[in-house]
Design an enzyme around this catalytic site. Structure first.
Site, PDB file in Angstrom:
ATOM      1  N   PHE A 279       0.794  -1.240   0.000  1.00  0.00           N
ATOM      2  CA  PHE A 279       0.000   0.000   0.000  1.00  0.00           C
ATOM      3  C   PHE A 279       0.821   1.283   0.000  1.00  0.00           C
ATOM      4  O   PHE A 279       0.434   2.276   0.637  1.00  0.00           O
ATOM      5  CB  PHE A 279      -0.961   0.012   1.208  1.00  0.00           C
ATOM      6  CG  PHE A 279      -1.637  -1.308   1.442  1.00  0.00           C
ATOM      7  CD1 PHE A 279      -2.223  -1.999   0.387  1.00  0.00           C
ATOM      8  CD2 PHE A 279      -1.673  -1.878   2.697  1.00  0.00           C
ATOM      9  CE1 PHE A 279      -2.835  -3.232   0.587  1.00  0.00           C
ATOM     10  CE2 PHE A 279      -2.274  -3.113   2.907  1.00  0.00           C
ATOM     11  CZ  PHE A 279      -2.855  -3.788   1.846  1.00  0.00           C
ATOM     12  N   CYS A 280       1.946   1.292  -0.696  1.00  0.00           N
ATOM     13  CA  CYS A 280       2.793   2.496  -0.750  1.00  0.00           C
ATOM     14  C   CYS A 280       3.126   3.011   0.654  1.00  0.00           C
ATOM     15  O   CYS A 280       3.251   4.223   0.880  1.00  0.00           O
ATOM     16  CB  CYS A 280       2.151   3.616  -1.572  1.00  0.00           C
ATOM     17  SG  CYS A 280       2.017   3.208  -3.300  1.00  0.00           S
TER      18      CYS A 280
END
Ligand SMILES: Cc1ncc(COP(=O)(O)O)c(C=O)c1O
Length: 460
Positions: free
Chosen positions: A375-376
């Site tokens: 998720f970055c």
């Protein structure tokens, strides 16, 4: 910050109409099903109201700040009125500026480019990469992941106490985590920052769609958010807040719109007189549709009664958490613990399952769209998974044997447009997959887990 839980008003508490409610998708097991969009944290569906407002304006579309024609004038008014609407939505102070950008990432990079010389930046390692990375040209201190909101404040205070007290400093913090959905103690962090002469920017990418954000009440210096997460997917974002650093900085982009006057110099060069308003950082033809769509979303959320939307979303959060808690194989990821207030963003792993496989089965067998991966926010997810936060490995879809610790996670996220049925289907799907296993075989293709083709791919 706490989540408002106003009494539910049944008349306004239905989900807000969004586009895509009737879209059906094929199931690998046969037939079609209405798509359940449960990946709002990546990009939320457009509000119907936003779409209608944009469609009503589209025939009148014209250039902004350039053009003598009627439609140019109208479009310019619409653009500037949108700025006022966004300022109102965020509770901006009289001296604040609203700069339109492309996204949260763009807004934070703009602020990073506008830092005064020798500015020190303090950022938690738990941030989304959009908040973690733009400051690398400055003197950055990365703060360790706190395990409680109070520890977050203590960690910041300790770091600020050690800083050069005379130079400028900026703290960057998220309002709601894109991984755990947990709320950060923004007001307390702002007070700590200001007590030590630092400023603070709030990454509200995940907060603004789920909770009212009041810049003056929180006493933050800037707020950044993206239209596409706020039901307005037309390519615009916002950086709102103090004007001084932005006014003194070089324009983010050089070009028309940012410049007031340009003349040739006797020595052959060019002199430029840059705007000192928001226009300084909005060079080029503005994205009037994107900006107008954000203003429309702000109005729609306000008119729907944001507190009612929050209250309904909190009900959904409780249902998801309670439903997942009934499946012993599921571990929900949390930094601040079970009691932490949170928005509709929940990440988890399933014992014995590779997260990419699980997400692929939710999609192919139930028509549910979630996200899997890191998720970055690689350091945060690795910390939560108990893997090495310094691991430089890729965020792909490594195969995990049953029983092995998952190297990535699954995220379900929802908001103002989510019908109850999507949540019910998701919880049923999780328990069926865990109990019965996938009904199809999957393989990894280009780093993604995908269903095998053909009838032979059906599991026995
Ligand atoms: C907390 C947070 N900050 C920043 C961003 C970056 O937003 P954008 O991709 O719209 O620039 C995201 C996107 O997921 C996010 O979740």
């Amino acid at each position: 910050m706490s989540v408002t839980t106003a009494a539910l008003d049944p008349s306004v508490c239905a989900p807000l109409p969004v586009l895509g409610q009737d879209v059906t998708v094929p199931l690998v097991t046969g037939g079609e099903v209405v798509y359940a969009a449960l990946d709002y944290a990546a990009s939320a569906p457009a509000l119907q109201r936003v779409w209608d407002d944009v469609a009503a304006y589209a025939p009148y579309y014209g250039s902004v700040h350039r053009g003598a024609g009627y439609l140019s004038q109208l479009s310019t008014d619409l653009f500037e009125n949108s700025r006022r609407t966004v300022a109102e939505f965020l509770g901006c102070r009289a001296e604040d500026q609203v700069v339109f950008t492309r996204s949260t990432t763009d807004s934070l990079n703009l602020l990073a480019a506008a830092l005064p010389a020798d500015c020190q930046v303090f950022v938690y390692e738990t941030e989304h990469h959009a908040s973690l990375l733009p400051w690398r040209d400055a003197r950055v201190t990365y703060l360790d992941a706190p395990r409680t909101p109070a520890q977050a404040v203590e960690t910041l205070e300790r770091a600020l106490a050690d800083r050069d007290p005379y130079g400028p400093a900026l703290v960057c913090v998220t309002g709601a985590s894109n991984v755990t959905g947990e709320l950060w103690p923004v007001k307390e962090l702002a007070a700590a920052a200001h007590a030590h002469g630092a400023r603070i920017v709030l990454d509200a990418a995940q907060l603004a769609p789920h909770h009212p954000v009041d810049i003056a009440e929180l006493d933050v210096d800037w707020v950044a958010f993206s239209g596409h997460k706020l039901y307005a997917p037309f390519g615009s974002g916002v950086l709102a807040g103090r004007a001084d650093w932005l006014r003194e900085a070089e324009p983010y982009l050089a070009g028309g719109g940012a410049s007031r006057k340009v003349s040739r110099r006797a020595d052959g060069g060019v002199d430029v007189d840059w705007h000192t308003t928001a226009a300084r950082h909005e060079a080029g033809s503005p994205n009037v549709i994107g900006v107008y769509s954000i203003a429309s979303a702000c109005k729609a959320l306000t008119e729907a009664g944001f507190d009612n939307l929050v209250a309904r979303e909190q009900e959904l959060v409780s249902r998801v958490r309670e439903g997942l808690a009934e499946v012993p194989e599921v571990q929900v990821l949390s930094l601040f613990g079970d009691d932490a207030p949170r928005v509709g963003v929940i990440s988890f792993v399933v014992r014995g399952w590779n997260s990419s496989h699980f997400a692929a089965a939710l999609s192919a067998e139930y028509g549910i769209g979630v996200r899997d991966g890191l998720f970055c926010a690689h350091p945060l997810v690795r910390t939560l998974l108990g893997s090495d936060p310094q691991d430089p490995g890729e965020c792909g879809a490594p195969e995990a044997e049953p029983g092995e610790r998952s190297l990535n996670a699954i995220r379900v996220s929802f908001g103002a447009g989510t019908p109850d049925e999507h949540i019910d289907r998701f919880l049923r799907a999780v328990s069926e997959l865990v109990r019965d296993g996938a009904r199809w075989n999957y393989r990894t293709e280009d780093g993604r887990c995908v269903p095998d083709r053909g009838e032979a791919a059906r599991t026995a």
